[in-house]
Design a protein around this motif. Structure first.
Motif, PDB file in Angstrom:
ATOM      1  N   ILE A 177       4.649  19.169  17.411  1.00 67.39           N
ATOM      2  CA  ILE A 177       3.918  19.568  18.130  1.00 67.39           C
ATOM      3  C   ILE A 177       3.369  18.382  18.944  1.00 67.39           C
ATOM      4  O   ILE A 177       2.608  17.659  18.358  1.00 67.39           O
ATOM      5  CB  ILE A 177       2.306  20.468  17.651  1.00 67.39           C
ATOM      6  N   ALA A 178       3.849  18.306  20.133  1.00 65.34           N
ATOM      7  CA  ALA A 178       3.143  16.827  20.902  1.00 65.34           C
ATOM      8  C   ALA A 178       1.775  16.962  21.348  1.00 65.34           C
ATOM      9  O   ALA A 178       1.402  17.093  22.517  1.00 65.34           O
ATOM     10  CB  ALA A 178       4.245  16.898  22.084  1.00 65.34           C
ATOM     11  N   HIS A 179       1.008  16.942  20.214  1.00 69.83           N
ATOM     12  CA  HIS A 179      -0.454  17.280  20.543  1.00 69.83           C
ATOM     13  C   HIS A 179      -1.450  16.573  19.254  1.00 69.83           C
ATOM     14  O   HIS A 179      -0.546  16.547  18.307  1.00 69.83           O
ATOM     15  CB  HIS A 179      -0.713  18.633  20.727  1.00 69.83           C
ATOM     16  N   SER A 180      -2.544  16.583  19.287  1.00 64.74           N
ATOM     17  CA  SER A 180      -3.399  16.050  18.209  1.00 64.74           C
ATOM     18  C   SER A 180      -4.009  17.060  17.304  1.00 64.74           C
ATOM     19  O   SER A 180      -4.540  17.028  16.278  1.00 64.74           O
ATOM     20  CB  SER A 180      -4.420  15.029  18.732  1.00 64.74           C
ATOM     21  N   TYR A 181      -3.933  18.344  18.022  1.00 63.28           N
ATOM     22  CA  TYR A 181      -4.352  19.562  17.280  1.00 63.28           C
ATOM     23  C   TYR A 181      -3.321  20.786  17.648  1.00 63.28           C
ATOM     24  O   TYR A 181      -2.752  20.691  18.465  1.00 63.28           O
ATOM     25  CB  TYR A 181      -5.638  19.708  17.363  1.00 63.28           C
ATOM     26  N   CYS A 182      -3.640  21.880  16.984  1.00 63.95           N
ATOM     27  CA  CYS A 182      -3.218  23.028  17.177  1.00 63.95           C
ATOM     28  C   CYS A 182      -3.713  24.001  18.298  1.00 63.95           C
ATOM     29  O   CYS A 182      -4.285  24.953  18.087  1.00 63.95           O
ATOM     30  CB  CYS A 182      -2.765  24.186  16.093  1.00 63.95           C
ATOM     31  N   GLU A 183      -3.500  23.366  19.739  1.00 62.56           N
ATOM     32  CA  GLU A 183      -3.905  24.182  20.835  1.00 62.56           C
ATOM     33  C   GLU A 183      -2.888  25.207  20.944  1.00 62.56           C
ATOM     34  O   GLU A 183      -1.629  25.243  20.677  1.00 62.56           O
ATOM     35  CB  GLU A 183      -4.043  23.094  21.960  1.00 62.56           C
ATOM     36  N   HIS A 184      -3.441  26.398  21.481  1.00 62.90           N
ATOM     37  CA  HIS A 184      -2.695  27.669  21.830  1.00 62.90           C
ATOM     38  C   HIS A 184      -1.183  27.422  22.382  1.00 62.90           C
ATOM     39  O   HIS A 184      -0.247  27.586  21.983  1.00 62.90           O
ATOM     40  CB  HIS A 184      -3.537  28.894  22.195  1.00 62.90           C
ATOM     41  N   MET A 185      -1.583  26.979  23.705  1.00 62.00           N
ATOM     42  CA  MET A 185      -0.416  26.878  24.508  1.00 62.00           C
ATOM     43  C   MET A 185       0.750  25.648  23.901  1.00 62.00           C
ATOM     44  O   MET A 185       2.000  26.005  24.021  1.00 62.00           O
ATOM     45  CB  MET A 185      -0.682  26.486  25.785  1.00 62.00           C
ATOM     46  N   ALA A 186       0.187  24.920  23.161  1.00 63.05           N
ATOM     47  CA  ALA A 186       0.967  23.753  22.642  1.00 63.05           C
ATOM     48  C   ALA A 186       1.969  24.213  21.678  1.00 63.05           C
ATOM     49  O   ALA A 186       3.220  23.955  21.389  1.00 63.05           O
ATOM     50  CB  ALA A 186       0.225  22.479  22.126  1.00 63.05           C
ATOM     51  N   VAL A 187       1.361  25.271  20.829  1.00 62.83           N
ATOM     52  CA  VAL A 187       2.215  25.797  19.965  1.00 62.83           C
ATOM     53  C   VAL A 187       3.035  27.078  20.482  1.00 62.83           C
ATOM     54  O   VAL A 187       4.476  27.017  20.156  1.00 62.83           O
ATOM     55  CB  VAL A 187       1.395  26.703  18.839  1.00 62.83           C
ATOM     56  N   VAL A 188       2.673  27.814  21.467  1.00 61.54           N
ATOM     57  CA  VAL A 188       3.434  28.817  21.903  1.00 61.54           C
ATOM     58  C   VAL A 188       4.822  28.475  22.776  1.00 61.54           C
ATOM     59  O   VAL A 188       5.675  28.711  22.630  1.00 61.54           O
ATOM     60  CB  VAL A 188       2.558  29.647  23.104  1.00 61.54           C
ATOM     61  N   THR A 189       4.569  27.229  23.511  1.00 62.57           N
ATOM     62  CA  THR A 189       5.755  26.706  24.181  1.00 62.57           C
ATOM     63  C   THR A 189       6.730  26.233  23.283  1.00 62.57           C
ATOM     64  O   THR A 189       8.012  25.963  23.735  1.00 62.57           O
ATOM     65  CB  THR A 189       5.382  25.236  25.126  1.00 62.57           C
ATOM     66  N   LEU A 190       6.739  25.942  22.002  1.00 62.11           N
ATOM     67  CA  LEU A 190       7.715  25.795  21.026  1.00 62.11           C
ATOM     68  C   LEU A 190       8.540  26.895  20.606  1.00 62.11           C
ATOM     69  O   LEU A 190       9.648  26.827  20.181  1.00 62.11           O
ATOM     70  CB  LEU A 190       7.052  24.957  19.921  1.00 62.11           C
ATOM     71  N   ALA A 191       8.018  28.048  20.951  1.00 58.73           N
ATOM     72  CA  ALA A 191       8.273  29.265  20.302  1.00 58.73           C
ATOM     73  C   ALA A 191       9.743  29.741  20.903  1.00 58.73           C
ATOM     74  O   ALA A 191       9.734  29.681  22.234  1.00 58.73           O
ATOM     75  CB  ALA A 191       7.318  30.375  20.163  1.00 58.73           C
ATOM     76  N   CYS A 192      10.657  30.405  20.262  1.00 62.00           N
ATOM     77  CA  CYS A 192      11.703  31.132  20.738  1.00 62.00           C
ATOM     78  C   CYS A 192      11.361  32.455  21.068  1.00 62.00           C
ATOM     79  O   CYS A 192      10.441  32.954  20.624  1.00 62.00           O
ATOM     80  CB  CYS A 192      12.960  30.992  19.763  1.00 62.00           C
ATOM     81  N   GLY A 193      12.079  33.146  21.966  1.00 63.33           N
ATOM     82  CA  GLY A 193      11.453  34.610  22.245  1.00 63.33           C
ATOM     83  C   GLY A 193      10.538  34.711  23.394  1.00 63.33           C
ATOM     84  O   GLY A 193      10.337  33.831  24.397  1.00 63.33           O
TER      85      GLY A 193
END
Length: 317
Positions: A177-193
């Motif tokens: 995660i290219a971020h310093s915390y688990c921001e919603h869109m930072a996680v979603v953009t890594l997802a497949c589907g």
């Protein structure tokens, strides 16, 4: 841990990078970030302590200020210790459940804070536009219910975000995660589907909270200004508006960094990644630091109480 599934994988943990592009400066960045976190904790704990011991501050505005202090402590504490761990020890790994809990806390309490600002605008509206009924309308019970309503709204609005990720997006292209915390869109953009539901829900909540709350706050201040302009003397107008000064400053401190961060994230495609991440961290740190300062400087009762405490400690030493 990753379990391969074609080009994507099931993951049980992620790795936060801190401030991407500034890894070589992490140890130096820890100094201002650690200092700001310390100031935020001390400032908000001081506000809570002063309101608790000073009976003259047992009024709706200061009870709402205490709610803001608790929210700011949660927001800063949900991100800064982990960020400092990344800076100092390279401890970027975070479990999936811990990541989703952090995501929930950040977005939920940012939503709650917006709700408290709306409640504070209602308090200022009643105090100025209907002063004879202020104490009967905003009783301690009503203040408590408004705070509880803001909390429940935050939980109901944000609760589905981590649940949708957990249930709908099991596969990811990478753990990083290219971020310093688990921001919603930072996680979603890594997802497949298909992530359209997550994206639309996140944007919808952003609209409901930031746009509608800010419009409601603006409407309350339009009515306040109309009432103030009807007062007989300029001195009375200035004195009445002065009671709103702290609230207006706190609102600007909260909404402007969020607006700048959101606009930069969505439209600033040429802005370097580390600028995005720094802005995202500042909007979680600036309000917790400045809210106590704004109210301490602009509120006579808090300022006098703080000076009394400092004077007493100076005499003891």
């Amino acid at each position: 841990m990753l379990i391969s599934h074609n080009a994507c994988s099931v993951t049980t943990s992620f790795c936060l990078t801190g401030i991407p592009g500034l890894e070589s400066l992490h140890i130096w960045l820890s100094i201002p970030f650690g200092s700001m976190y310390l100031v935020a904790v001390v400032g908000n704990m001081s506000i809570l302590a002063m309101v608790r011991v000073e009976r003259s501050l047992h009024q709706p505005m200061y009870f709402f200020l205490c709610m803001l202090a608790v929210i700011d402590l949660v927001l800063s504490t949900s991100t800064m210790p982990k960020l400092l761990g990344i800076f100092w020890f390279g401890a970027g790994e975070i479990g999936l459940n811990a990541c989703l809990i952090q995501m929930f806390l950040i977005h939920c309490f940012a939503t709650v804070e917006s709700g408290i600002f709306l409640a504070m605008a209602f308090d200022r509206y009643v105090a100025i536009c209907d002063p004879l009924h202020h104490t009967s309308v905003l009783t301690h019970a009503v203040v408590g219910r408004l705070g509880l309503a803001a909390l429940l709204r935050g939980v109901l609005y944000i609760g589905p975000l981590p649940l949708m990720i957990r249930l709908r997006l099991p596969f990811y292209r990478t753990q990083i995660i290219a971020h310093s915390y688990c921001e919603h869109m930072a996680v979603v953009t890594l997802a497949c589907g298909d992530t359209r539901v997550n994206n639309l829900y996140g944007m919808g909540i952003g609209f409901l909270v930031l746009i509608l709350d800010s419009l409601a706050i603006t409407a309350s201040y339009v009515m306040i200004f109309r009432t103030v302009m009807g007062l007989a003397t300029p001195e009375a107008r200035v004195k009445t508006l002065g009671t709103c000064g702290s609230h207006i400053c706190a609102i600007l401190v909260f909404y402007i960094p969020i607006a700048v961060s959101s606009l930069t994230h969505r439209f600033g495609h040429h802005v370097p990644p580390h600028i995005h991440i720094l802005l995202a961290n500042f909007y979680l740190l600036i309000p917790p630091i400045l809210n106590p300062v704004v109210y301490a400087v602009r509120t006579k009762q808090i300022r006098e109480r703080l000076l009394h405490i400092l004077k007493a400690r100076t005499q003891l030493t």
